[in-house]
Design a protein around this motif. Structure first.
Motif, PDB file in Angstrom:
ATOM      1  N   SER A   1      43.031 117.169  67.654  1.00 53.24           N
ATOM      2  CA  SER A   1      43.100 116.886  69.090  1.00 53.24           C
ATOM      3  C   SER A   1      44.423 117.296  69.721  1.00 53.24           C
ATOM      4  O   SER A   1      44.578 117.215  70.945  1.00 53.24           O
ATOM      5  CB  SER A   1      42.900 115.383  69.321  1.00 53.24           C
TER       6      SER A   1
ATOM      7  N   SER B   1      41.848 113.103  78.241  1.00 54.68           N
ATOM      8  CA  SER B   1      41.364 112.458  77.019  1.00 54.68           C
ATOM      9  C   SER B   1      42.310 111.357  76.523  1.00 54.68           C
ATOM     10  O   SER B   1      41.881 110.235  76.268  1.00 54.68           O
ATOM     11  CB  SER B   1      41.188 113.539  75.938  1.00 54.68           C
TER      12      SER B   1
ATOM     13  N   HIS C   1      40.112 123.115  69.130  1.00 51.76           N
ATOM     14  CA  HIS C   1      39.838 121.700  69.438  1.00 51.76           C
ATOM     15  C   HIS C   1      38.535 121.585  70.201  1.00 51.76           C
ATOM     16  O   HIS C   1      38.489 121.867  71.408  1.00 51.76           O
ATOM     17  CB  HIS C   1      40.993 121.106  70.260  1.00 51.76           C
TER      18      HIS C   1
HETATM   19  O1  LIG Z   1      33.505 110.727  73.604  1.00 49.52           O
HETATM   20  C1  LIG Z   1      34.348 110.194  72.902  1.00 49.52           C
HETATM   21  O2  LIG Z   1      34.113 109.197  72.262  1.00 49.52           O
HETATM   22  C2  LIG Z   1      35.673 110.811  72.791  1.00 49.52           C
HETATM   23  O3  LIG Z   1      36.612 110.107  72.822  1.00 49.52           O
HETATM   24  C3  LIG Z   1      35.777 112.241  72.588  1.00 49.52           C
HETATM   25  C4  LIG Z   1      37.089 112.913  72.913  1.00 49.52           C
HETATM   26  C5  LIG Z   1      37.298 112.855  74.431  1.00 49.52           C
HETATM   27  O4  LIG Z   1      36.443 113.374  75.150  1.00 49.52           O
HETATM   28  O5  LIG Z   1      38.304 112.345  74.883  1.00 49.52           O
HETATM   29  C6  LIG Z   1      38.193 112.244  72.190  1.00 49.52           C
HETATM   30  C7  LIG Z   1      39.135 112.895  71.499  1.00 49.52           C
HETATM   31  C8  LIG Z   1      38.940 114.265  71.084  1.00 49.52           C
HETATM   32  O6  LIG Z   1      40.062 114.935  70.733  1.00 49.52           O
HETATM   33  C9  LIG Z   1      37.949 114.979  71.832  1.00 49.52           C
HETATM   34  C10 LIG Z   1      36.982 114.330  72.509  1.00 49.52           C
END
Ligand SMILES: O=C(O)C(=O)C[C@]1(C(=O)O)C=C[C@@H](O)C=C1
Ligand SMILES: NC(=O)c1ccc[n+]([C@@H]2O[C@H](COP(=O)([O-])OP(=O)(O)OC[C@H]3O[C@@H](n4cnc5c(N)ncnc54)[C@H](O)[C@@H]3O)[C@@H](O)[C@H]2O)c1
Length: 367
Positions: free
Chosen positions: A91, A182, A116
């Motif tokens: 991430s 995010s 990512h």
């Molecule tokens: O949908 C979720 O549960 C997430 O947290 C996914 C999510 C995000 O969209 O922020 C979280 C961290 C990642 O690096 C990429 C995607």
């Protein structure tokens, strides 16, 4: 195409499931033999036999470990598989690239392409994996001018094989963007949910959909998120500072002094503005859907009957959400459809005996 996945938790196993369905040959490796076997049992690929596994030279190695060990695993994979392209799904991108650069030579670094996928869940491990996790989601690729075109092409093709849409970004721009879209949302969801820790249960029982919408990701893994937040600390701090300024303005306005209603209304209106900019289904601009609410008995087979009846009316379900009425065996199903079909759906379902309390037009919600 042979893909070797190191780290077979949520992301690694989801990728293995998606690629296996597209006829990629996938091998799996994890420091936890149970995690590796579980991902294999779920259909994500062939188990390779633990850390330092010696698999036939793969075309692509994907590192899907937690971010704090990713640099070391990437460097090790570049050495272990001298012809393979090595990528990852972490991430955070800038610090990871710097760490890898400090561990390998220039020619090895050219075989590394940081990625990512902006797709995930609030749960960890292969048991939460889904083959469609990446469908219609952005997949960020951080290549540079030294990245060989054939290697870049192979990584892009792999990402697209999962159903994702590739976006090429500089690592710094990526980190600033994900801080806002995010990482800070995760902090805010956790802080809001944290306020419930000591609330009387009778208060928490009043929770409606608003609280659930804001706090889904508060169930995320603290270990993973500590690594993400520390790995992107500077960018996250900058967004949190802006947020604090606006939060302080709200707190002051609640003194109800002169101008306070303006501040409060503006806060909500600015939120409307930001919300309207979030891309909707399949990355398009948000669409206004009509929501038809149906009350359904909470019994086996009822939802299947409801969807069949909607299908028989020739109406497409754009989205749906189900809630449960507290203390009653009753489900509240919100079916989102294009507005032109709302009335037809309400009349059609009523005539088939479904209970429809009201109709509301609202914007497309978030999953
Ligand atoms: O949908 C979720 O549960 C997430 O947290 C996914 C999510 C995000 O969209 O922020 C979280 C961290 C990642 O690096 C990429 C995607
Ligand atoms: N969870 C999300 O929503 C999400 C979304 C996009 C990207 N990511 C990124 O994906 C990566 C994995 O996250 P996840 O949610 O799948 O975590 P996870 O905890 O579900 O899985 C991580 C797996 O890596 C294994 N592992 C740990 N150290 C290892 C090592 N040295 N060698 C081999 N395997 C090792 C663990 O045993 C575990 O099975 C992280 O870098 C994260 O930032 C997560």
């Amino acid at each position: 195409m042979r893909v070797h996945i190191i780290g077979t938790g949520l992301l690694g196993a989801s990728l293995g499931l998606a690629l296996s369905q597209q006829n990629y040959r996938v091998s799996l490796e994890d420091t936890s033999p149970t995690a590796e076997q579980l991902a294999a049992d779920l259909g994500a690929g062939e188990p390779a036999g633990g850390q330092g596994a010696d698999v036939d030279e793969p075309d692509i190695v994907v590192v899907a470990t937690p971010p704090d060990v990713a640099a070391g695993v990437i460097a090790e994979a570049l050495r272990a598989y001298p012809r393979a392209t090595v990528t990852d799904v972490a991430s955070i991108k800038t610090r990871l690239l710097e760490a890898v650069r400090g561990m390998v030579g220039a020619s090895e670094l050219d075989r590394y392409i940081g990625c990512h996928p902006m797709a995930g869940r609030e749960r960890s491990g292969a048991i939460a994996a889904r083959p469609d996790l990446f469908t219609a989601r952005p997949w960020v690729v951080c290549s540079d001018e030294d990245t060989p075109a054939d290697r870049l092409g192979a990584v892009v093709a792999m990402a697209e094989a999962t159903g994702a849409s590739v976006i090429h970004l500089d690592p710094g721009i990526h980190d600033a963007a994900v801080a806002r879209v995010s990482h800070v949302p995760q902090v805010v969801a956790s802080l809001v949910a944290s306020q419930l820790r000591h609330a009387p249960l009778e208060e928490v029982a009043l929770a409606g959909q608003g609280l659930r919408d804001v706090t889904r990701i508060a169930a995320s893994d603290p270990g993973l998120w500590t690594q993400i937040l520390t790995g992107n600390a500077e960018e996250v701090r900058a967004v949190l500072r802006d947020l604090r300024t606006e939060l302080d303005a709200v707190i002051s306005a609640l003194d109800l002094g002169p101008g306070s209603t303006g501040v409060l209304a503006r806060t909500i209106a600015w939120g409307n503005e930001g919300y309207d900019r979030i891309p909707g289904k399949h990355g398009q601009a948000p669409t206004k859907y009509a929501v038809v609410t149906v009350l359904v008995p909470d019994t086996p087979g009822t939802l299947a009957r409801l969807f069949k009846d909607i299908g028989d009316l020739g109406i497409n379900v754009e989205d749906f959400r189900m809630d449960h009425a507290p203390g009653r065996r009753l489900g509240i199903v919100d079916v989102s459809v294009v507005p032109a079909t709302q009335q037809e759906l309400e009349i059609g379902l009523s005539s088939k005996g479904w209970q429809i309390p009201e109709s509301v037009i609202e914007k497309e919600g978030h999953a």
